[in-house]
Design a protein around this motif. Structure first.
Motif, mmCIF file in Angstrom:
data_model
loop_
_atom_site.group_PDB
_atom_site.id
_atom_site.type_symbol
_atom_site.label_atom_id
_atom_site.label_comp_id
_atom_site.label_asym_id
_atom_site.label_seq_id
_atom_site.Cartn_x
_atom_site.Cartn_y
_atom_site.Cartn_z
ATOM 1 N N PRO A 316 -5.208 -15.445 15.592
ATOM 2 C CA PRO A 316 -4.974 -16.763 14.979
ATOM 3 C C PRO A 316 -3.788 -17.522 15.582
ATOM 4 O O PRO A 316 -3.819 -18.758 15.648
ATOM 5 N N ASP A 317 -2.767 -16.814 16.012
ATOM 6 C CA ASP A 317 -1.586 -17.479 16.580
ATOM 7 C C ASP A 317 -1.814 -17.996 17.998
ATOM 8 O O ASP A 317 -0.977 -18.744 18.518
ATOM 9 N N HIS A 318 -2.919 -17.609 18.630
ATOM 10 C CA HIS A 318 -3.126 -17.977 20.031
ATOM 11 C C HIS A 318 -4.391 -18.800 20.267
ATOM 12 O O HIS A 318 -4.659 -19.195 21.403
ATOM 13 N N LEU A 319 -5.158 -19.058 19.204
ATOM 14 C CA LEU A 319 -6.365 -19.863 19.347
ATOM 15 C C LEU A 319 -6.044 -21.345 19.189
ATOM 16 O O LEU A 319 -5.368 -21.751 18.234
ATOM 17 N N SER A 320 -6.556 -22.156 20.093
ATOM 18 C CA SER A 320 -6.453 -23.602 19.946
ATOM 19 C C SER A 320 -7.402 -24.065 18.845
ATOM 20 O O SER A 320 -8.294 -23.321 18.402
ATOM 21 N N GLU A 321 -7.235 -25.324 18.419
ATOM 22 C CA GLU A 321 -8.128 -25.871 17.414
ATOM 23 C C GLU A 321 -9.565 -25.861 17.932
ATOM 24 O O GLU A 321 -9.822 -26.211 19.082
ATOM 25 N N GLN A 322 -10.481 -25.394 17.101
ATOM 26 C CA GLN A 322 -11.901 -25.220 17.439
ATOM 27 C C GLN A 322 -12.118 -24.136 18.497
ATOM 28 O O GLN A 322 -13.202 -24.041 19.078
ATOM 29 N N GLY A 323 -11.098 -23.332 18.734
ATOM 30 C CA GLY A 323 -11.236 -22.250 19.703
ATOM 31 C C GLY A 323 -11.989 -21.057 19.136
ATOM 32 O O GLY A 323 -12.198 -20.938 17.925
ATOM 33 N N GLU A 324 -12.390 -20.156 20.032
ATOM 34 C CA GLU A 324 -13.120 -18.953 19.634
ATOM 35 C C GLU A 324 -12.498 -17.715 20.269
ATOM 36 O O GLU A 324 -12.040 -17.747 21.416
ATOM 37 N N GLY A 325 -12.504 -16.640 19.505
ATOM 38 C CA GLY A 325 -12.169 -15.332 20.044
ATOM 39 C C GLY A 325 -13.446 -14.537 20.220
ATOM 40 O O GLY A 325 -14.248 -14.431 19.284
ATOM 41 N N TRP A 326 -13.662 -14.024 21.416
ATOM 42 C CA TRP A 326 -14.859 -13.217 21.673
ATOM 43 C C TRP A 326 -14.459 -11.746 21.710
ATOM 44 O O TRP A 326 -13.736 -11.307 22.610
ATOM 45 N N LEU A 327 -14.942 -11.022 20.727
ATOM 46 C CA LEU A 327 -14.687 -9.586 20.646
ATOM 47 C C LEU A 327 -15.933 -8.841 21.090
ATOM 48 O O LEU A 327 -17.006 -8.997 20.496
ATOM 49 N N ILE A 328 -15.777 -8.031 22.138
ATOM 50 C CA ILE A 328 -16.895 -7.218 22.628
ATOM 51 C C ILE A 328 -16.687 -5.811 22.097
ATOM 52 O O ILE A 328 -15.683 -5.158 22.406
ATOM 53 N N LEU A 329 -17.622 -5.332 21.292
ATOM 54 C CA LEU A 329 -17.420 -4.043 20.627
ATOM 55 C C LEU A 329 -18.745 -3.335 20.401
ATOM 56 O O LEU A 329 -19.697 -3.924 19.885
ATOM 57 N N SER A 330 -18.787 -2.086 20.784
ATOM 58 C CA SER A 330 -19.933 -1.224 20.478
ATOM 59 C C SER A 330 -19.785 -0.697 19.055
ATOM 60 O O SER A 330 -18.672 -0.517 18.560
ATOM 61 N N ASP A 331 -20.908 -0.436 18.385
ATOM 62 C CA ASP A 331 -20.860 0.159 17.045
ATOM 63 C C ASP A 331 -20.996 1.679 17.095
ATOM 64 O O ASP A 331 -21.299 2.325 16.088
ATOM 65 N N PHE A 332 -20.745 2.257 18.287
ATOM 66 C CA PHE A 332 -20.855 3.709 18.460
ATOM 67 C C PHE A 332 -19.967 4.440 17.454
ATOM 68 O O PHE A 332 -20.371 5.458 16.861
ATOM 69 N N ALA A 333 -18.748 3.938 17.230
ATOM 70 C CA ALA A 333 -17.827 4.584 16.284
ATOM 71 C C ALA A 333 -18.404 4.609 14.870
ATOM 72 O O ALA A 333 -18.152 5.551 14.102
ATOM 73 N N GLU A 334 -19.181 3.580 14.527
ATOM 74 C CA GLU A 334 -19.798 3.537 13.199
ATOM 75 C C GLU A 334 -20.813 4.662 13.034
ATOM 76 O O GLU A 334 -20.876 5.323 11.994
ATOM 77 N N HIS A 335 -21.608 4.889 14.067
ATOM 78 C CA HIS A 335 -22.627 5.942 13.989
ATOM 79 C C HIS A 335 -22.008 7.339 14.049
ATOM 80 O O HIS A 335 -22.642 8.308 13.639
ATOM 81 N N LEU A 336 -20.780 7.414 14.545
ATOM 82 C CA LEU A 336 -20.053 8.691 14.541
ATOM 83 C C LEU A 336 -19.289 8.910 13.238
ATOM 84 O O LEU A 336 -18.718 9.979 13.023
ATOM 85 N N GLY A 337 -19.260 7.909 12.382
ATOM 86 C CA GLY A 337 -18.523 8.021 11.130
ATOM 87 C C GLY A 337 -17.022 7.871 11.296
ATOM 88 O O GLY A 337 -16.254 8.297 10.430
ATOM 89 N N LEU A 338 -16.587 7.252 12.402
ATOM 90 C CA LEU A 338 -15.157 7.114 12.671
ATOM 91 C C LEU A 338 -14.598 5.765 12.213
ATOM 92 O O LEU A 338 -13.385 5.628 12.042
ATOM 93 N N ARG A 339 -15.454 4.778 12.070
ATOM 94 C CA ARG A 339 -15.034 3.464 11.570
ATOM 95 C C ARG A 339 -16.268 2.770 11.006
ATOM 96 O O ARG A 339 -17.292 2.657 11.692
ATOM 97 N N SER A 340 -16.200 2.307 9.793
ATOM 98 C CA SER A 340 -17.362 1.678 9.164
ATOM 99 C C SER A 340 -17.433 0.194 9.502
ATOM 100 O O SER A 340 -16.428 -0.420 9.884
ATOM 101 N N ARG A 341 -18.588 -0.399 9.329
ATOM 102 C CA ARG A 341 -18.738 -1.837 9.519
ATOM 103 C C ARG A 341 -17.880 -2.594 8.503
ATOM 104 O O ARG A 341 -17.308 -3.642 8.803
ATOM 105 N N ALA A 342 -17.772 -2.037 7.281
ATOM 106 C CA ALA A 342 -16.959 -2.678 6.254
ATOM 107 C C ALA A 342 -15.494 -2.765 6.675
ATOM 108 O O ALA A 342 -14.824 -3.771 6.421
ATOM 109 N N VAL A 343 -14.989 -1.738 7.334
ATOM 110 C CA VAL A 343 -13.605 -1.747 7.814
ATOM 111 C C VAL A 343 -13.423 -2.834 8.862
ATOM 112 O O VAL A 343 -12.427 -3.577 8.850
ATOM 113 N N LEU A 344 -14.387 -2.966 9.787
ATOM 114 C CA LEU A 344 -14.300 -3.995 10.820
ATOM 115 C C LEU A 344 -14.300 -5.391 10.201
ATOM 116 O O LEU A 344 -13.472 -6.248 10.552
#
Length: 392
Positions: A316-344
Protein backbone atom coordinates in the motif's frame (compact mmCIF):
# COMPACT_ATOMS: atom_id res chain seq x y z
CA UNK A 1 43.31 -19.42 6.87
CA UNK A 2 41.70 -18.37 10.16
CA UNK A 3 39.18 -16.13 8.34
CA UNK A 4 37.70 -19.14 6.53
CA UNK A 5 36.17 -22.37 7.90
CA UNK A 6 38.72 -25.16 7.76
CA UNK A 7 38.70 -28.93 7.58
CA UNK A 8 41.42 -31.10 9.13
CA UNK A 9 42.55 -34.68 8.62
CA UNK A 10 45.49 -37.01 9.15
CA UNK A 11 47.30 -38.27 6.06
CA UNK A 12 50.53 -40.26 5.90
CA UNK A 13 51.15 -39.56 9.57
CA UNK A 14 50.76 -35.79 9.15
CA UNK A 15 48.02 -33.51 10.39
CA UNK A 16 46.75 -31.44 7.45
CA UNK A 17 44.12 -28.80 6.92
CA UNK A 18 42.53 -26.78 4.11
CA UNK A 19 39.76 -24.30 3.53
CA UNK A 20 36.32 -25.86 3.72
CA UNK A 21 33.94 -24.84 0.95
CA UNK A 22 30.19 -25.31 1.15
CA UNK A 23 27.82 -23.02 -0.71
CA UNK A 24 24.89 -24.43 1.29
CA UNK A 25 26.66 -23.56 4.55
CA UNK A 26 27.21 -27.10 5.83
CA UNK A 27 29.82 -27.34 8.60
CA UNK A 28 33.07 -29.17 7.87
CA UNK A 29 32.95 -32.87 8.80
CA UNK A 30 34.79 -33.60 12.06
CA UNK A 31 35.95 -37.08 11.02
CA UNK A 32 37.81 -37.47 7.73
CA UNK A 33 39.59 -40.50 6.26
CA UNK A 34 41.53 -40.85 3.02
CA UNK A 35 39.79 -42.93 0.35
CA UNK A 36 40.66 -44.15 -3.13
CA UNK A 37 39.62 -46.64 -5.82
CA UNK A 38 40.13 -49.61 -3.48
CA UNK A 39 37.26 -48.58 -1.19
CA UNK A 40 34.17 -50.75 -1.60
CA UNK A 41 30.78 -49.04 -1.91
CA UNK A 42 29.31 -50.85 1.12
CA UNK A 43 32.22 -49.74 3.31
CA UNK A 44 31.94 -46.18 1.99
CA UNK A 45 28.20 -46.14 2.69
CA UNK A 46 28.73 -47.35 6.27
CA UNK A 47 31.36 -44.67 6.94
CA UNK A 48 29.24 -41.90 5.42
CA UNK A 49 26.16 -42.93 7.43
CA UNK A 50 28.28 -42.81 10.59
CA UNK A 51 29.37 -39.25 9.80
CA UNK A 52 32.87 -40.00 8.50
CA UNK A 53 33.84 -38.05 5.40
CA UNK A 54 35.90 -39.59 2.60
CA UNK A 55 38.63 -37.38 1.12
CA UNK A 56 39.17 -38.83 -2.34
CA UNK A 57 42.66 -39.49 -3.72
CA UNK A 58 41.70 -41.85 -6.54
CA UNK A 59 40.29 -41.52 -10.05
CA UNK A 60 37.69 -38.77 -10.50
CA UNK A 61 35.34 -40.89 -12.63
CA UNK A 62 35.49 -43.67 -10.04
CA UNK A 63 34.48 -41.13 -7.41
CA UNK A 64 31.43 -40.28 -9.50
CA UNK A 65 30.55 -43.96 -9.76
CA UNK A 66 30.93 -44.33 -6.00
CA UNK A 67 28.58 -41.39 -5.45
CA UNK A 68 26.00 -43.09 -7.67
CA UNK A 69 26.44 -46.32 -5.69
CA UNK A 70 25.85 -44.44 -2.43
CA UNK A 71 22.68 -42.90 -3.90
CA UNK A 72 21.38 -46.34 -4.89
CA UNK A 73 21.89 -47.64 -1.35
CA UNK A 74 20.05 -44.66 0.10
CA UNK A 75 17.17 -45.18 -2.33
CA UNK A 76 16.94 -48.90 -1.52
CA UNK A 77 16.81 -48.14 2.21
CA UNK A 78 14.14 -45.48 1.66
CA UNK A 79 12.06 -47.88 -0.45
CA UNK A 80 12.30 -50.66 2.16
CA UNK A 81 11.26 -48.21 4.88
CA UNK A 82 8.23 -47.12 2.84
CA UNK A 83 7.20 -50.74 2.23
CA UNK A 84 7.39 -51.53 5.96
CA UNK A 85 5.23 -48.52 6.85
CA UNK A 86 2.65 -49.51 4.23
CA UNK A 87 2.60 -53.13 5.45
CA UNK A 88 2.12 -51.99 9.05
CA UNK A 89 -1.09 -50.08 8.21
CA UNK A 90 -4.44 -51.74 8.95
CA UNK A 91 -6.52 -53.05 6.09
CA UNK A 92 -8.02 -50.15 4.21
CA UNK A 93 -11.53 -49.51 3.05
CA UNK A 94 -13.21 -46.83 1.00
CA UNK A 95 -13.82 -44.62 4.05
CA UNK A 96 -10.15 -44.30 5.04
CA UNK A 97 -8.96 -40.67 4.84
CA UNK A 98 -6.31 -39.48 2.38
CA UNK A 99 -2.70 -39.45 3.61
CA UNK A 100 -1.64 -36.51 5.78
CA UNK A 101 0.20 -34.39 3.24
CA UNK A 102 1.78 -32.16 5.88
CA UNK A 103 3.40 -35.14 7.53
CA UNK A 104 4.38 -36.53 4.13
CA UNK A 105 6.03 -33.21 3.26
CA UNK A 106 8.05 -33.08 6.47
CA UNK A 107 9.12 -36.72 6.11
CA UNK A 108 10.10 -36.05 2.50
CA UNK A 109 12.18 -33.03 3.53
CA UNK A 110 13.86 -35.05 6.28
CA UNK A 111 14.70 -37.79 3.79
CA UNK A 112 16.12 -35.21 1.36
CA UNK A 113 18.27 -33.69 4.10
CA UNK A 114 19.55 -37.11 5.17
CA UNK A 115 20.32 -38.03 1.57
CA UNK A 116 22.20 -34.77 1.05
CA UNK A 117 24.17 -35.30 4.27
CA UNK A 118 25.31 -38.79 3.30
CA UNK A 119 26.16 -37.92 -0.31
CA UNK A 120 27.98 -34.82 0.91
CA UNK A 121 30.51 -37.00 2.72
CA UNK A 122 32.48 -37.76 -0.46
CA UNK A 123 35.03 -34.93 -0.69
CA UNK A 124 37.49 -33.72 -3.32
CA UNK A 125 40.73 -31.74 -2.90
CA UNK A 126 40.69 -28.41 -4.76
CA UNK A 127 43.98 -26.72 -5.68
CA UNK A 128 44.42 -22.94 -5.21
CA UNK A 129 43.80 -22.43 -8.95
CA UNK A 130 40.58 -24.51 -8.75
CA UNK A 131 42.14 -27.59 -10.34
CA UNK A 132 41.16 -31.09 -9.28
CA UNK A 133 44.43 -32.98 -8.96
CA UNK A 134 42.83 -36.34 -9.70
CA UNK A 135 43.11 -38.71 -12.63
CA UNK A 136 40.53 -38.09 -15.40
CA UNK A 137 39.24 -34.96 -13.65
CA UNK A 138 37.56 -32.27 -15.78
CA UNK A 139 38.63 -28.64 -15.81
CA UNK A 140 36.22 -26.96 -13.40
CA UNK A 141 38.13 -23.70 -12.96
CA UNK A 142 35.55 -21.58 -14.80
CA UNK A 143 32.63 -23.18 -12.95
CA UNK A 144 34.37 -22.53 -9.62
CA UNK A 145 35.19 -18.94 -10.52
CA UNK A 146 31.54 -18.28 -11.39
CA UNK A 147 30.41 -19.60 -8.00
CA UNK A 148 33.30 -18.76 -5.66
CA UNK A 149 34.86 -15.72 -7.34
CA UNK A 150 38.57 -15.27 -8.15
CA UNK A 151 41.03 -17.76 -6.71
CA UNK A 152 42.55 -16.91 -3.35
CA UNK A 153 45.71 -19.10 -3.46
CA UNK A 154 44.43 -21.47 -0.76
CA UNK A 155 44.03 -25.24 -0.96
CA UNK A 156 40.45 -26.20 -0.25
CA UNK A 157 38.17 -29.21 0.09
CA UNK A 158 34.67 -29.46 -1.37
CA UNK A 159 32.08 -32.22 -1.68
CA UNK A 160 31.80 -34.00 -5.02
CA UNK A 161 28.08 -33.33 -4.88
CA UNK A 162 28.75 -29.58 -4.83
CA UNK A 163 31.27 -29.90 -7.66
CA UNK A 164 28.65 -31.60 -9.82
CA UNK A 165 26.26 -28.75 -8.97
CA UNK A 166 28.89 -26.21 -10.04
CA UNK A 167 29.41 -28.02 -13.34
CA UNK A 168 25.65 -28.25 -14.00
CA UNK A 169 25.12 -24.57 -13.20
CA UNK A 170 27.99 -23.61 -15.49
CA UNK A 171 26.42 -25.54 -18.38
CA UNK A 172 23.00 -23.94 -17.77
CA UNK A 173 24.65 -20.53 -17.67
CA UNK A 174 26.37 -21.20 -21.01
CA UNK A 175 23.43 -22.53 -22.98
CA UNK A 176 20.61 -20.74 -21.13
CA UNK A 177 16.95 -21.58 -20.54
CA UNK A 178 14.46 -20.91 -23.37
CA UNK A 179 11.57 -18.73 -22.21
CA UNK A 180 8.63 -18.97 -24.58
CA UNK A 181 6.86 -15.91 -23.18
CA UNK A 182 9.95 -13.83 -23.97
CA UNK A 183 10.86 -15.53 -27.21
CA UNK A 184 14.41 -15.49 -25.89
CA UNK A 185 16.84 -17.29 -23.62
CA UNK A 186 17.64 -16.52 -19.97
CA UNK A 187 21.05 -17.48 -18.55
CA UNK A 188 20.80 -18.32 -14.82
CA UNK A 189 23.84 -18.03 -12.55
CA UNK A 190 24.83 -20.51 -9.86
CA UNK A 191 22.53 -20.03 -6.87
CA UNK A 192 19.97 -17.98 -8.80
CA UNK A 193 16.64 -19.68 -9.44
CA UNK A 194 16.13 -20.63 -13.07
CA UNK A 195 12.80 -19.73 -14.79
CA UNK A 196 12.12 -23.32 -15.77
CA UNK A 197 8.45 -23.12 -14.74
CA UNK A 198 7.22 -21.06 -17.65
CA UNK A 199 3.53 -21.11 -16.78
CA UNK A 200 3.78 -18.16 -14.39
CA UNK A 201 5.49 -16.14 -17.13
CA UNK A 202 2.53 -16.84 -19.40
CA UNK A 203 0.25 -15.28 -16.76
CA UNK A 204 2.38 -12.12 -16.65
CA UNK A 205 2.49 -11.93 -20.44
CA UNK A 206 -1.30 -12.09 -20.74
CA UNK A 207 -2.73 -10.15 -17.75
CA UNK A 208 -4.09 -6.68 -18.64
CA UNK A 209 -1.76 -3.85 -17.61
CA UNK A 210 -3.22 -1.28 -15.20
CA UNK A 211 -3.48 2.42 -16.21
CA UNK A 212 -0.11 4.21 -16.37
CA UNK A 213 1.78 0.93 -15.81
CA UNK A 214 3.83 1.63 -18.90
CA UNK A 215 5.43 4.61 -17.14
CA UNK A 216 7.02 2.77 -14.19
CA UNK A 217 6.89 -0.70 -12.67
CA UNK A 218 8.72 -2.42 -9.80
CA UNK A 219 9.97 -6.02 -9.99
CA UNK A 220 10.50 -7.21 -6.40
CA UNK A 221 13.03 -10.04 -6.06
CA UNK A 222 14.11 -9.98 -9.69
CA UNK A 223 16.41 -13.04 -9.67
CA UNK A 224 17.48 -13.62 -13.28
CA UNK A 225 15.66 -10.47 -14.40
CA UNK A 226 13.15 -12.43 -16.46
CA UNK A 227 10.05 -10.61 -15.18
CA UNK A 228 11.65 -7.18 -15.63
CA UNK A 229 12.51 -8.12 -19.22
CA UNK A 230 8.98 -9.35 -19.83
CA UNK A 231 7.49 -6.11 -18.53
CA UNK A 232 9.75 -4.11 -20.86
CA UNK A 233 8.66 -6.34 -23.73
CA UNK A 234 5.06 -5.49 -22.86
CA UNK A 235 5.80 -1.79 -23.24
CA UNK A 236 6.81 -0.63 -19.75
CA UNK A 237 9.27 2.22 -20.30
CA UNK A 238 11.08 1.90 -16.97
CA UNK A 239 11.36 -0.96 -14.49
CA UNK A 240 13.10 -0.77 -11.13
CA UNK A 241 14.12 -4.31 -10.21
CA UNK A 242 15.28 -5.16 -6.70
CA UNK A 243 17.04 -8.10 -5.11
CA UNK A 244 19.00 -8.58 -1.90
CA UNK A 245 21.37 -11.15 -3.45
CA UNK A 246 24.38 -9.55 -5.23
CA UNK A 247 24.77 -12.65 -7.40
CA UNK A 248 21.16 -12.31 -8.58
CA UNK A 249 21.72 -8.66 -9.48
CA UNK A 250 24.83 -9.60 -11.45
CA UNK A 251 22.86 -12.34 -13.21
CA UNK A 252 19.98 -9.97 -14.00
CA UNK A 253 22.38 -7.33 -15.36
CA UNK A 254 23.92 -9.91 -17.70
CA UNK A 255 20.54 -11.14 -18.97
CA UNK A 256 19.12 -7.66 -19.47
CA UNK A 257 22.23 -6.70 -21.43
CA UNK A 258 21.93 -9.82 -23.60
CA UNK A 259 18.28 -8.97 -24.30
CA UNK A 260 19.06 -5.36 -25.17
CA UNK A 261 16.82 -3.84 -22.47
CA UNK A 262 19.40 -2.86 -19.85
CA UNK A 263 18.78 0.85 -20.52
CA UNK A 264 15.15 0.45 -19.39
CA UNK A 265 15.74 -1.49 -16.17
CA UNK A 266 17.35 -0.04 -13.06
CA UNK A 267 18.78 -2.69 -10.74
CA UNK A 268 18.83 -1.95 -7.01
CA UNK A 269 20.09 -4.01 -4.08
CA UNK A 270 17.20 -3.85 -1.65
CA UNK A 271 15.15 -6.01 0.64
CA UNK A 272 11.80 -5.74 -1.13
CA UNK A 273 10.78 -2.21 -2.22
CA UNK A 274 12.74 0.71 -3.68
CA UNK A 275 11.74 4.26 -2.67
CA UNK A 276 8.84 6.03 -4.41
CA UNK A 277 5.66 4.57 -5.92
CA UNK A 278 4.70 2.74 -9.11
CA UNK A 279 1.53 1.87 -10.98
CA UNK A 280 2.53 -1.79 -11.24
CA UNK A 281 4.47 -3.77 -8.64
CA UNK A 282 5.11 -7.43 -9.33
CA UNK A 283 6.50 -10.12 -7.04
CA UNK A 284 7.04 -13.86 -7.33
CA UNK A 285 7.94 -14.78 -3.72
CA UNK A 286 8.90 -18.25 -2.46
CA UNK A 287 5.80 -20.41 -2.44
CA UNK A 288 6.38 -22.76 0.50
CA UNK A 289 6.66 -21.57 4.13
CA UNK A 290 9.52 -23.84 5.19
CA UNK A 291 13.25 -23.63 5.81
CA UNK A 292 15.42 -23.83 2.66
CA UNK A 293 18.18 -26.41 2.61
CA UNK A 294 20.42 -24.47 0.23
CA UNK A 295 20.84 -21.06 -1.36
CA UNK A 296 18.95 -22.08 -4.50
CA UNK A 297 16.04 -23.40 -2.40
CA UNK A 298 15.53 -19.92 -0.94
CA UNK A 299 13.58 -19.16 -4.13
CA UNK A 300 11.05 -21.86 -3.22
CA UNK A 301 11.13 -22.10 0.59
CA UNK A 302 10.69 -19.11 2.90
CA UNK A 303 10.31 -19.61 6.68
CA UNK A 304 7.02 -18.18 7.96
CA UNK A 305 6.38 -16.65 4.50
CA UNK A 306 8.60 -13.68 5.36
CA UNK A 307 8.84 -12.32 1.81
CA UNK A 308 5.14 -12.86 1.03
CA UNK A 309 4.08 -11.06 4.20
CA UNK A 310 6.62 -8.26 3.66
CA UNK A 311 5.46 -7.69 0.09
CA UNK A 312 1.78 -7.52 1.00
CA UNK A 313 2.33 -5.34 4.07
CA UNK A 314 4.51 -2.86 2.16
CA UNK A 315 2.46 -2.76 -1.04
CA UNK A 316 0.00 0.00 0.00
CA UNK A 317 2.83 2.46 0.69
CA UNK A 318 4.34 1.97 -2.77
CA UNK A 319 1.32 1.74 -5.09
CA UNK A 320 0.35 4.79 -7.11
CA UNK A 321 -3.31 5.77 -7.39
CA UNK A 322 -5.17 3.13 -9.44
CA UNK A 323 -2.03 1.00 -9.30
CA UNK A 324 -1.94 -2.78 -9.02
CA UNK A 325 0.23 -5.27 -7.19
CA UNK A 326 0.69 -8.54 -9.04
CA UNK A 327 1.36 -11.45 -6.71
CA UNK A 328 2.45 -14.67 -8.40
CA UNK A 329 1.83 -17.57 -6.04
CA UNK A 330 1.34 -21.31 -6.29
CA UNK A 331 -1.22 -22.93 -3.96
CA UNK A 332 1.13 -25.89 -3.42
CA UNK A 333 1.54 -24.90 0.26
CA UNK A 334 -2.23 -25.09 0.69
CA UNK A 335 -2.36 -28.67 -0.56
CA UNK A 336 0.50 -29.53 1.80
CA UNK A 337 -1.41 -28.07 4.74
CA UNK A 338 1.30 -25.47 5.38
CA UNK A 339 -0.79 -22.35 4.66
CA UNK A 340 -4.53 -22.14 4.10
CA UNK A 341 -6.33 -19.99 1.54
CA UNK A 342 -8.06 -18.26 4.47
CA UNK A 343 -4.67 -17.18 5.86
CA UNK A 344 -3.66 -15.74 2.47
CA UNK A 345 -6.93 -13.82 2.12
CA UNK A 346 -6.52 -12.54 5.67
CA UNK A 347 -3.07 -11.18 4.75
CA UNK A 348 -4.73 -9.25 1.91
CA UNK A 349 -7.32 -7.91 4.34
CA UNK A 350 -4.76 -6.88 6.96
CA UNK A 351 -2.79 -4.94 4.31
CA UNK A 352 -5.90 -3.11 3.12
CA UNK A 353 -5.88 -4.79 -0.27
CA UNK A 354 -8.69 -6.07 -2.46
CA UNK A 355 -8.60 -8.65 -5.23
CA UNK A 356 -9.42 -7.24 -8.66
CA UNK A 357 -9.05 -10.55 -10.45
CA UNK A 358 -7.18 -13.84 -10.26
CA UNK A 359 -5.62 -15.59 -13.26
CA UNK A 360 -4.90 -19.32 -12.84
CA UNK A 361 -2.81 -21.86 -14.70
CA UNK A 362 -1.83 -25.47 -14.10
CA UNK A 363 1.88 -26.34 -13.80
CA UNK A 364 3.50 -28.04 -16.77
CA UNK A 365 6.68 -29.33 -15.13
CA UNK A 366 7.26 -33.14 -15.20
CA UNK A 367 6.87 -33.67 -11.45
CA UNK A 368 3.27 -32.45 -11.60
CA UNK A 369 2.34 -35.66 -13.44
CA UNK A 370 4.80 -38.06 -11.79
CA UNK A 371 2.71 -40.48 -9.74
CA UNK A 372 5.91 -41.84 -8.12
CA UNK A 373 6.69 -38.47 -6.55
CA UNK A 374 6.17 -38.63 -2.73
CA UNK A 375 4.16 -35.39 -2.90
CA UNK A 376 2.18 -36.28 -6.02
CA UNK A 377 -1.20 -35.93 -4.29
CA UNK A 378 -0.45 -32.25 -3.62
CA UNK A 379 1.37 -31.61 -6.90
CA UNK A 380 -1.49 -33.00 -8.98
CA UNK A 381 -3.84 -30.38 -7.49
CA UNK A 382 -1.45 -27.44 -7.69
CA UNK A 383 -2.49 -24.23 -9.42
CA UNK A 384 -0.32 -21.15 -9.97
CA UNK A 385 -2.15 -17.84 -9.72
CA UNK A 386 -1.51 -14.22 -10.59
CA UNK A 387 -3.45 -12.17 -8.03
CA UNK A 388 -4.22 -8.63 -9.22
CA UNK A 389 -4.40 -6.57 -6.03
CA UNK A 390 -5.38 -2.96 -5.46
CA UNK A 391 -5.96 -0.63 -2.52
CA UNK A 392 -9.41 -0.76 -0.95
Amino acid sequence: MSEHPTISWNEAGEQRSARWRSEVGNPAPKRVVIADDTLAADAAYKLACEGTALLWRGDYQNARQLLQALARRIDRKTTRSSVKKTAAKPASNSSVAAPDMTQSFHLHRQAQAQRARILGMLLLPLAPDYRLNLRRAPDISQACTEAYGPTDAIDSVVSLREVLGLIGAHEWRKKGVPVAALGATIHPYYGVFSPVRGEYLDLVAQAPLPPKATELAFDIGTGTGVLAALLVQRGVRKVIATDLNPRALECAADNLQRLGVADRVELTQSDLFPPDKASLIICNPPWVPAKPGSAIEAAVYDPDSRMLKGFLAGLPDHLSEQGEGWLILSDFAEHLGLRSRAVLLDLFEQAGLRVIERHDIKPRHPRASDAEDPLYTARSKEVTSLWRLALK
